[in-house]
Design an enzyme around this catalytic site. Structure first.
Site, PDB file in Angstrom:
ATOM      1  N   ARG A  13       0.831  -1.224   0.000  1.00  0.00           N
ATOM      2  CA  ARG A  13       0.000   0.000   0.000  1.00  0.00           C
ATOM      3  C   ARG A  13       0.863   1.271   0.000  1.00  0.00           C
ATOM      4  O   ARG A  13       0.965   1.959  -1.013  1.00  0.00           O
ATOM      5  CB  ARG A  13      -0.952  -0.034   1.212  1.00  0.00           C
ATOM      6  CG  ARG A  13      -2.049   1.019   1.191  1.00  0.00           C
ATOM      7  CD  ARG A  13      -1.653   2.388   1.665  1.00  0.00           C
ATOM      8  NE  ARG A  13      -1.098   2.411   3.013  1.00  0.00           N
ATOM      9  CZ  ARG A  13      -0.519   3.486   3.530  1.00  0.00           C
ATOM     10  NH1 ARG A  13      -0.432   4.612   2.833  1.00  0.00           N
ATOM     11  NH2 ARG A  13      -0.020   3.455   4.751  1.00  0.00           N
ATOM     12  N   ASP A  14       1.556   1.518   1.083  1.00  0.00           N
ATOM     13  CA  ASP A  14       2.348   2.752   1.176  1.00  0.00           C
ATOM     14  C   ASP A  14       3.473   2.710   0.142  1.00  0.00           C
ATOM     15  O   ASP A  14       3.838   3.733  -0.452  1.00  0.00           O
ATOM     16  CB  ASP A  14       2.941   2.879   2.598  1.00  0.00           C
ATOM     17  CG  ASP A  14       3.205   4.318   3.008  1.00  0.00           C
ATOM     18  OD1 ASP A  14       3.425   5.152   2.126  1.00  0.00           O
ATOM     19  OD2 ASP A  14       3.208   4.596   4.222  1.00  0.00           O
ATOM     20  N   HIS A 205       5.535   4.452  12.716  1.00  0.00           N
ATOM     21  CA  HIS A 205       5.478   4.374  11.237  1.00  0.00           C
ATOM     22  C   HIS A 205       6.437   5.436  10.716  1.00  0.00           C
ATOM     23  O   HIS A 205       6.106   6.622  10.671  1.00  0.00           O
ATOM     24  CB  HIS A 205       4.030   4.630  10.805  1.00  0.00           C
ATOM     25  CG  HIS A 205       3.785   4.700   9.334  1.00  0.00           C
ATOM     26  ND1 HIS A 205       3.057   3.734   8.654  1.00  0.00           N
ATOM     27  CD2 HIS A 205       4.130   5.602   8.396  1.00  0.00           C
ATOM     28  CE1 HIS A 205       2.969   4.061   7.374  1.00  0.00           C
ATOM     29  NE2 HIS A 205       3.619   5.197   7.186  1.00  0.00           N
ATOM     30  N   HIS A 207       8.882   6.995   7.812  1.00  0.00           N
ATOM     31  CA  HIS A 207       9.497   7.116   6.484  1.00  0.00           C
ATOM     32  C   HIS A 207      10.973   7.456   6.748  1.00  0.00           C
ATOM     33  O   HIS A 207      11.330   7.914   7.828  1.00  0.00           O
ATOM     34  CB  HIS A 207       8.758   8.173   5.660  1.00  0.00           C
ATOM     35  CG  HIS A 207       7.406   7.662   5.216  1.00  0.00           C
ATOM     36  ND1 HIS A 207       7.172   7.193   3.955  1.00  0.00           N
ATOM     37  CD2 HIS A 207       6.245   7.496   5.898  1.00  0.00           C
ATOM     38  CE1 HIS A 207       5.917   6.775   3.864  1.00  0.00           C
ATOM     39  NE2 HIS A 207       5.325   6.951   5.036  1.00  0.00           N
ATOM     40  N   CYS A 238       4.225   9.313   0.168  1.00  0.00           N
ATOM     41  CA  CYS A 238       2.828   9.720   0.069  1.00  0.00           C
ATOM     42  C   CYS A 238       2.709  10.734  -1.058  1.00  0.00           C
ATOM     43  O   CYS A 238       3.445  11.729  -1.070  1.00  0.00           O
ATOM     44  CB  CYS A 238       2.363  10.324   1.395  1.00  0.00           C
ATOM     45  SG  CYS A 238       0.700  10.985   1.292  1.00  0.00           S
ATOM     46  N   ASN A 247       9.038   4.228   3.261  1.00  0.00           N
ATOM     47  CA  ASN A 247       9.083   3.783   4.653  1.00  0.00           C
ATOM     48  C   ASN A 247      10.428   3.121   4.898  1.00  0.00           C
ATOM     49  O   ASN A 247      11.059   2.630   3.970  1.00  0.00           O
ATOM     50  CB  ASN A 247       8.006   2.711   4.906  1.00  0.00           C
ATOM     51  CG  ASN A 247       6.624   3.261   4.803  1.00  0.00           C
ATOM     52  OD1 ASN A 247       6.048   3.275   3.732  1.00  0.00           O
ATOM     53  ND2 ASN A 247       6.086   3.717   5.906  1.00  0.00           N
TER      54      ASN A 247
HETATM   55  P1  HMG Z   1     -13.201  14.216  -2.193  1.00  0.00           P
HETATM   56  O1  HMG Z   1     -12.853  14.592  -3.603  1.00  0.00           O
HETATM   57  O2  HMG Z   1     -13.411  15.296  -1.199  1.00  0.00           O
HETATM   58  O3  HMG Z   1     -14.380  13.168  -2.097  1.00  0.00           O
HETATM   59  O4  HMG Z   1     -12.023  13.287  -1.673  1.00  0.00           O
HETATM   60  P2  HMG Z   1     -15.815  13.106  -2.710  1.00  0.00           P
HETATM   61  O5  HMG Z   1     -16.636  12.385  -1.701  1.00  0.00           O
HETATM   62  O6  HMG Z   1     -16.248  14.465  -3.168  1.00  0.00           O
HETATM   63  O7  HMG Z   1     -15.623  12.161  -3.980  1.00  0.00           O
HETATM   64  C1  HMG Z   1     -14.964  12.536  -5.157  1.00  0.00           C
HETATM   65  C2  HMG Z   1     -15.068  11.394  -6.158  1.00  0.00           C
HETATM   66  O8  HMG Z   1     -14.342  10.266  -5.683  1.00  0.00           O
HETATM   67  C3  HMG Z   1     -16.503  10.886  -6.366  1.00  0.00           C
HETATM   68  O9  HMG Z   1     -16.581  10.379  -7.678  1.00  0.00           O
HETATM   69  C4  HMG Z   1     -16.605   9.746  -5.397  1.00  0.00           C
HETATM   70  O10 HMG Z   1     -17.562   8.778  -5.736  1.00  0.00           O
HETATM   71  C5  HMG Z   1     -15.212   9.150  -5.484  1.00  0.00           C
HETATM   72  P3  HMG Z   1     -17.423  11.136  -8.821  1.00  0.00           P
HETATM   73  O11 HMG Z   1     -18.821  11.276  -8.256  1.00  0.00           O
HETATM   74  O12 HMG Z   1     -16.715  12.467  -8.979  1.00  0.00           O
HETATM   75  O13 HMG Z   1     -17.308  10.252 -10.008  1.00  0.00           O
HETATM   76  N1  HMG Z   1     -14.820   8.492  -4.238  1.00  0.00           N
HETATM   77  C6  HMG Z   1     -14.430   7.206  -4.155  1.00  0.00           C
HETATM   78  N2  HMG Z   1     -14.308   6.238  -5.086  1.00  0.00           N
HETATM   79  C7  HMG Z   1     -13.891   5.038  -4.645  1.00  0.00           C
HETATM   80  N3  HMG Z   1     -13.562   4.778  -3.366  1.00  0.00           N
HETATM   81  C8  HMG Z   1     -13.667   5.727  -2.421  1.00  0.00           C
HETATM   82  C9  HMG Z   1     -14.124   7.003  -2.813  1.00  0.00           C
HETATM   83  N4  HMG Z   1     -14.331   8.137  -2.137  1.00  0.00           N
HETATM   84  C10 HMG Z   1     -14.762   9.055  -3.017  1.00  0.00           C
HETATM   85  N5  HMG Z   1     -13.334   5.472  -1.165  1.00  0.00           N
HETATM   86  C11 HMG Z   1     -11.240  11.493  -0.296  1.00  0.00           C
HETATM   87  C12 HMG Z   1     -12.004  12.795  -0.341  1.00  0.00           C
HETATM   88  C13 HMG Z   1     -10.990  11.170   1.166  1.00  0.00           C
HETATM   89  C14 HMG Z   1     -12.068  10.407  -0.952  1.00  0.00           C
HETATM   90  C15 HMG Z   1      -9.903  11.679  -1.069  1.00  0.00           C
HETATM   91  O14 HMG Z   1      -9.268  12.808  -0.567  1.00  0.00           O
HETATM   92  C16 HMG Z   1      -8.976  10.496  -0.952  1.00  0.00           C
HETATM   93  O15 HMG Z   1      -9.283   9.419  -1.471  1.00  0.00           O
HETATM   94  N6  HMG Z   1      -7.814  10.706  -0.307  1.00  0.00           N
HETATM   95  C17 HMG Z   1      -6.839   9.644  -0.096  1.00  0.00           C
HETATM   96  C18 HMG Z   1      -5.434  10.177  -0.239  1.00  0.00           C
HETATM   97  C19 HMG Z   1      -4.463   9.076   0.045  1.00  0.00           C
HETATM   98  O16 HMG Z   1      -4.715   7.904  -0.198  1.00  0.00           O
HETATM   99  N7  HMG Z   1      -3.297   9.455   0.579  1.00  0.00           N
HETATM  100  C20 HMG Z   1      -2.261   8.473   0.898  1.00  0.00           C
HETATM  101  C21 HMG Z   1      -2.622   7.606   2.040  1.00  0.00           C
HETATM  102  S1  HMG Z   1      -2.333   8.343   3.626  1.00  0.00           S
HETATM  103  C22 HMG Z   1      -0.674   8.051   3.911  1.00  0.00           C
HETATM  104  O17 HMG Z   1       0.031   7.590   3.043  1.00  0.00           O
HETATM  105  C23 HMG Z   1      -0.121   8.290   5.282  1.00  0.00           C
HETATM  106  C24 HMG Z   1       0.143   6.997   6.062  1.00  0.00           C
HETATM  107  O18 HMG Z   1       1.017   6.137   5.368  1.00  0.00           O
HETATM  108  C25 HMG Z   1       0.776   7.354   7.424  1.00  0.00           C
HETATM  109  C26 HMG Z   1       1.935   8.327   7.264  1.00  0.00           C
HETATM  110  O19 HMG Z   1       2.929   8.007   6.591  1.00  0.00           O
HETATM  111  O20 HMG Z   1       1.778   9.420   7.797  1.00  0.00           O
HETATM  112  C27 HMG Z   1      -1.159   6.238   6.340  1.00  0.00           C
HETATM  113 MG    MG Z   2       3.162   6.339   5.308  1.00  0.00          MG
END
Ligand code: HMG
Ligand code: MG
Length: 296
Positions: A13-14, A205, A207, A238, A247
């Site tokens: 994933r990450d 966690h 990086h 990310c 990571n």
């Molecule tokens: P948004 O644009 O505000 O959401 O995003 P929305 O509800 O307005 O939806 C926009 C569109 O996305 C819509 O489609 C939804 O249906 C679709 P449209 O109607 O335009 O065709 N949609 C989805 N489709 C499939 N699955 C879903 C989903 N949700 C909405 N779940 C949202 C808000 C939270 C969805 C967006 O910002 C997002 O997906 N963000 C994720 C970003 C991400 O993955 N970042 C990396 C992971 S975090 C990380 O790496 C940190 C970590 O490792 C720890 C660390 O290192 O700190 C965990």
């Molecule tokens: Mg991370």
């Protein structure tokens, strides 16, 4: 008695979410299947986030459908909202993770809402997950530094840890998203979290942008933490944290822990060959892209 430390493998994933071009689904599946052999018992397989935001993991359901599942292994997925949670449950994830940020700026950039809004969004998700009998992990990003707003107050980490636990998360992973934490800032953040939660509920966690991850893990070990996230081959980053590297490599953490006398249950040789596989997949994809760009 030898003390055990658990590794939470986040490579699929990450590790893969930050690649500029998606990795073929079959290779993601093979990566998880190889991880299955290593003795790791927690693997974050993918995330059910919006494919518009992270197209690299748009095939999460196909990856879940293709992997071999072994008894006793947790196959987890990141879920940002109800839609993602429902997709994860349909795919048979046996653990999910919600993710929040200790920094307002990163919360907006990463999940398009404030910290308070994210917590409100998670509340109904916890009920759905509980009804499905699926445990929920909480992540906190930017526990020491934010790529957009700079240093983060340890008290913000303490507050959010408490909030995620009271929502019903079984534990909280403290994320140094940028890889810029030092032993000093790590210690301050861990102490703030320990103020509200016992060490057994916390994970580190890290990086490894600045090469401090193992030192930061040592700080956590001294504070009593026994669960660490890591990414095989050191892959990752990310997409919403510019400059952040992968990571800390799972194989480096395992070697380090074994050298310090901890038990992990992980086979170093099998993990090393899996790391080489993971790195070769990425290298090939990048070489293919570079070739395409030259040919364009
Ligand atoms: P948004 O644009 O505000 O959401 O995003 P929305 O509800 O307005 O939806 C926009 C569109 O996305 C819509 O489609 C939804 O249906 C679709 P449209 O109607 O335009 O065709 N949609 C989805 N489709 C499939 N699955 C879903 C989903 N949700 C909405 N779940 C949202 C808000 C939270 C969805 C967006 O910002 C997002 O997906 N963000 C994720 C970003 C991400 O993955 N970042 C990396 C992971 S975090 C990380 O790496 C940190 C970590 O490792 C720890 C660390 O290192 O700190 C965990
Ligand atoms: Mg991370």
């Amino acid at each position: 008695m030898t003390e055990t430390v658990t590794l939470y493998e986040v490579g699929p994933r990450d590790g893969l979410q930050n690649e500029s071009q998606p990795i073929p689904t079959a290779q993601k599946i093979e990566l998880v299947n190889r991880l299955n052999q290593t003795g790791l018992d927690r693997v974050e397989v993918s995330s059910f986030v919006s494919p518009k935001w992270v197209p690299q993991l748009a095939d999460a359901a196909d990856v879940f459908a293709g992997i071999e599942r072994r008894d006793g292994i947790v196959y987890a997925a990141l879920t940002p909202n109800i839609k993602g949670l429902e997709r994860a449950l349909e795919s048979g994830a046996n653990e999910v993770a919600i993710f929040a940020s200790a920094s307002e700026a990163f919360s907006q950039k990463n999940i398009n809402c404030s910290i308070a809004e994210s917590l409100a969004r998670f509340e109904p998700m916890m009920e759905i997950a509980a009804a499905a009998g699926v445990p929920v992990r909480g992540y906190i990003s930017c526990v020491t530094d934010c790529p957009y707003s700079g240093p983060v107050e340890p008290s913000a980490v303490g507050r959010l840890t408490e909030q995620l636990l009271s929502l019903g998360c079984y534990g909280v992973s403290l994320g140094d998203t940028l890889g810029s934490a030092t032993p000093e800032t790590t210690s301050a953040c861990i102490q703030a979290a320990l103020h509200v939660a016992p060490a057994r509920l916390l994970a580190g966690h890290f990086h490894d942008t600045n090469g401090q991850a193992l030192n930061n893990i040592d700080v956590c070990l001294d504070a009593g933490l026994r669960l660490f996230d890591a990414s095989v081959g050191g892959l990752g980053g990310c997409p919403y944290a510019p400059g952040a590297k992968g990571n800390v490599a799972t194989e480096s953490v395992v070697r380090h822990l074994h050298a310090r006398g901890f038990h992990t249950g992980i086979d170093e040789a099998l993990l090393q060959s899996t790391a080489e596989f993971a790195k070769s997949v990425i290298a090939k994809r990048r070489a293919d892209d570079a070739g395409k760009q030259l040919g364009a």
